[in-house]
Write a protein that holds these residues in place. Sequence first.
Motif, PDB file in Angstrom:
ATOM      1  N   PHE A  15       0.952  -1.304  -0.056  1.00 36.23           N
ATOM      2  CA  PHE A  15      -0.014   0.129   0.052  1.00 36.23           C
ATOM      3  C   PHE A  15       0.925   1.230  -0.004  1.00 36.23           C
ATOM      4  N   THR A  16       0.518   2.391  -0.646  1.00 30.82           N
ATOM      5  CA  THR A  16       1.436   3.468  -0.940  1.00 30.82           C
ATOM      6  C   THR A  16       1.672   3.993   0.580  1.00 30.82           C
ATOM      7  N   GLY A  17       3.038   4.256   0.721  1.00 31.65           N
ATOM      8  CA  GLY A  17       3.351   4.971   1.959  1.00 31.65           C
ATOM      9  C   GLY A  17       3.695   3.799   3.181  1.00 31.65           C
ATOM     10  N   GLU A  18       3.538   2.547   2.857  1.00 33.78           N
ATOM     11  CA  GLU A  18       3.669   1.626   3.802  1.00 33.78           C
ATOM     12  C   GLU A  18       4.930   0.965   3.720  1.00 33.78           C
ATOM     13  N   ASN A  19       5.356   0.299   4.882  1.00 34.32           N
ATOM     14  CA  ASN A  19       6.792  -0.138   4.951  1.00 34.32           C
ATOM     15  C   ASN A  19       7.859   0.500   4.444  1.00 34.32           C
ATOM     16  N   ILE A  20       7.631   1.854   5.166  1.00 33.94           N
ATOM     17  CA  ILE A  20       9.095   2.569   4.839  1.00 33.94           C
ATOM     18  C   ILE A  20      10.239   2.088   5.391  1.00 33.94           C
ATOM     19  N   ASN A  21      11.380   2.218   4.595  1.00 34.70           N
ATOM     20  CA  ASN A  21      12.731   1.615   4.855  1.00 34.70           C
ATOM     21  C   ASN A  21      12.562   0.088   5.035  1.00 34.70           C
ATOM     22  N   LEU A  22      11.468  -0.428   4.549  1.00 32.27           N
ATOM     23  CA  LEU A  22      11.454  -1.996   4.297  1.00 32.27           C
ATOM     24  C   LEU A  22      11.307  -2.518   2.978  1.00 32.27           C
ATOM     25  N   TRP A  23      11.136  -1.316   1.977  1.00 31.06           N
ATOM     26  CA  TRP A  23      10.426  -1.805   0.721  1.00 31.06           C
ATOM     27  C   TRP A  23      11.492  -2.576   0.071  1.00 31.06           C
ATOM     28  N   GLY A  24      12.823  -2.608   0.278  1.00 36.66           N
ATOM     29  CA  GLY A  24      13.950  -3.470  -0.448  1.00 36.66           C
ATOM     30  C   GLY A  24      13.764  -5.024   0.147  1.00 36.66           C
ATOM     31  N   GLU A  25      13.779  -5.181   1.415  1.00 35.00           N
ATOM     32  CA  GLU A  25      13.397  -6.278   1.949  1.00 35.00           C
ATOM     33  C   GLU A  25      12.094  -6.882   1.374  1.00 35.00           C
ATOM     34  N   LYS A  26      10.970  -6.293   1.220  1.00 35.38           N
ATOM     35  CA  LYS A  26       9.873  -6.571   0.864  1.00 35.38           C
ATOM     36  C   LYS A  26      10.084  -6.914  -0.788  1.00 35.38           C
ATOM     37  N   LEU A  27      10.459  -6.188  -1.350  1.00 35.65           N
ATOM     38  CA  LEU A  27      10.740  -6.372  -2.931  1.00 35.65           C
ATOM     39  C   LEU A  27      11.363  -7.469  -3.324  1.00 35.65           C
ATOM     40  N   ASN A  28      12.559  -8.042  -2.563  1.00 37.44           N
ATOM     41  CA  ASN A  28      13.386  -9.103  -2.554  1.00 37.44           C
ATOM     42  C   ASN A  28      12.336 -10.219  -2.251  1.00 37.44           C
ATOM     43  N   ALA A  29      11.797 -10.448  -1.326  1.00 39.44           N
ATOM     44  CA  ALA A  29      10.939 -11.459  -0.985  1.00 39.44           C
ATOM     45  C   ALA A  29      10.179 -11.700  -2.147  1.00 39.44           C
ATOM     46  N   ALA A  30       9.573 -10.594  -2.751  1.00 38.37           N
ATOM     47  CA  ALA A  30       8.591 -10.969  -4.061  1.00 38.37           C
ATOM     48  C   ALA A  30       9.267 -11.417  -5.108  1.00 38.37           C
ATOM     49  N   LEU A  31      10.528 -11.044  -5.310  1.00 40.37           N
ATOM     50  CA  LEU A  31      11.155 -11.411  -6.378  1.00 40.37           C
ATOM     51  C   LEU A  31      11.701 -12.895  -6.331  1.00 40.37           C
ATOM     52  N   VAL A  32      11.841 -13.388  -5.149  1.00 40.61           N
ATOM     53  CA  VAL A  32      12.447 -14.635  -4.903  1.00 40.61           C
ATOM     54  C   VAL A  32      10.999 -15.605  -5.227  1.00 40.61           C
ATOM     55  N   HIS A  33       9.973 -15.267  -4.758  1.00 41.70           N
ATOM     56  CA  HIS A  33       8.629 -15.813  -4.963  1.00 41.70           C
ATOM     57  C   HIS A  33       8.319 -15.801  -6.670  1.00 41.70           C
ATOM     58  N   ALA A  34       8.631 -14.788  -7.271  1.00 42.59           N
ATOM     59  CA  ALA A  34       8.463 -14.721  -8.784  1.00 42.59           C
ATOM     60  C   ALA A  34       9.456 -15.707  -9.158  1.00 42.59           C
ATOM     61  N   ASP A  35      10.589 -15.679  -8.961  1.00 37.35           N
ATOM     62  CA  ASP A  35      11.657 -16.550  -9.523  1.00 37.35           C
ATOM     63  C   ASP A  35      11.215 -18.051  -9.339  1.00 37.35           C
ATOM     64  N   TYR A  36      10.514 -18.526  -8.299  1.00 35.33           N
ATOM     65  CA  TYR A  36      10.059 -19.731  -8.099  1.00 35.33           C
ATOM     66  C   TYR A  36       8.961 -19.995  -8.984  1.00 35.33           C
ATOM     67  N   ALA A  37       8.003 -19.006  -9.091  1.00 33.61           N
ATOM     68  CA  ALA A  37       6.671 -19.249  -9.719  1.00 33.61           C
ATOM     69  C   ALA A  37       7.052 -19.274 -11.310  1.00 33.61           C
ATOM     70  N   ILE A  38       8.220 -18.666 -11.737  1.00 37.07           N
ATOM     71  CA  ILE A  38       8.426 -18.839 -13.137  1.00 37.07           C
ATOM     72  C   ILE A  38       9.224 -19.937 -13.473  1.00 37.07           C
ATOM     73  N   ALA A  39      10.360 -20.286 -12.776  1.00 37.61           N
ATOM     74  CA  ALA A  39      11.435 -21.384 -13.153  1.00 37.61           C
ATOM     75  C   ALA A  39      11.849 -22.469 -11.732  1.00 37.61           C
ATOM     76  N   GLY A  40      10.934 -22.377 -10.965  1.00 38.55           N
ATOM     77  CA  GLY A  40      11.194 -23.193  -9.443  1.00 38.55           C
ATOM     78  C   GLY A  40      10.680 -24.427  -9.768  1.00 38.55           C
ATOM     79  N   TRP A  41      11.602 -25.500  -9.300  1.00 41.56           N
ATOM     80  CA  TRP A  41      11.273 -26.797  -9.145  1.00 41.56           C
ATOM     81  C   TRP A  41      10.712 -27.175  -7.849  1.00 41.56           C
ATOM     82  N   LEU A  42       9.782 -28.048  -7.728  1.00 43.56           N
ATOM     83  CA  LEU A  42       9.338 -28.670  -6.634  1.00 43.56           C
ATOM     84  C   LEU A  42       9.336 -30.173  -6.608  1.00 43.56           C
ATOM     85  N   THR A  43       9.980 -30.989  -5.969  1.00 47.22           N
ATOM     86  CA  THR A  43       9.798 -32.241  -5.975  1.00 47.22           C
ATOM     87  C   THR A  43       9.268 -32.863  -4.746  1.00 47.22           C
ATOM     88  N   LYS A  44       8.095 -33.354  -4.938  1.00 44.18           N
ATOM     89  CA  LYS A  44       7.091 -33.886  -3.830  1.00 44.18           C
ATOM     90  C   LYS A  44       6.854 -35.155  -3.731  1.00 44.18           C
TER      91      LYS A  44
END
Length: 194
Positions: A15-44
Amino acid sequence: MPSSWSSSLRFELQFTGENINLWGEKLNAALVHADYAIAGWLTKALSGHTTLTTANAGADEARAAMIRFTGGEGPFTVTIPPVSKAYLIWNACAGPVTLATGAPGTVTLDSGDIAWVATDGGAVKTPGYGGLSIKDYVAAAGFSQVELPAQLANDGKYLKTDGANATWQAPVAADLADYASAIQGLQVALAVAL
């Protein structure tokens, strides 16, 4: 207003203005999830029916782009989330695996199958033609051109055709009469080619 979550892949939407000084950590977490959603393998490993895990902002099985199921003979049913998503599925189990969302329309993969599956949040489908999966379409198209005799009680026989009719035949010496000359012809052709 607090952050919310994307419906299909469960990414955190800031949300606009939320997580000030945390946006980098939040963005990196989202990018890790995006990487897994596009090219990640799960063995179940499967030992019974199961549901893929989901988690807002956390690691989850259902976010994986590609899934390899391992395990016994089954049959197993794997429930995926009822949201739009495509997967590459490899059934390395010894028996069939059925993918479902809980809505009508499932896909069953035989042992060894590797297939793309997709869901619109309801039915699970594989790519295909005329309402059939590619596997079923090829089988139907290939065998619709040829009428084969029944295989029951024809162990050890081979299929022989006269150009119009196909029948199961037991091997006889006459069928191999030209074998020696055919092999010799192939040897000559190979020698000339070299």
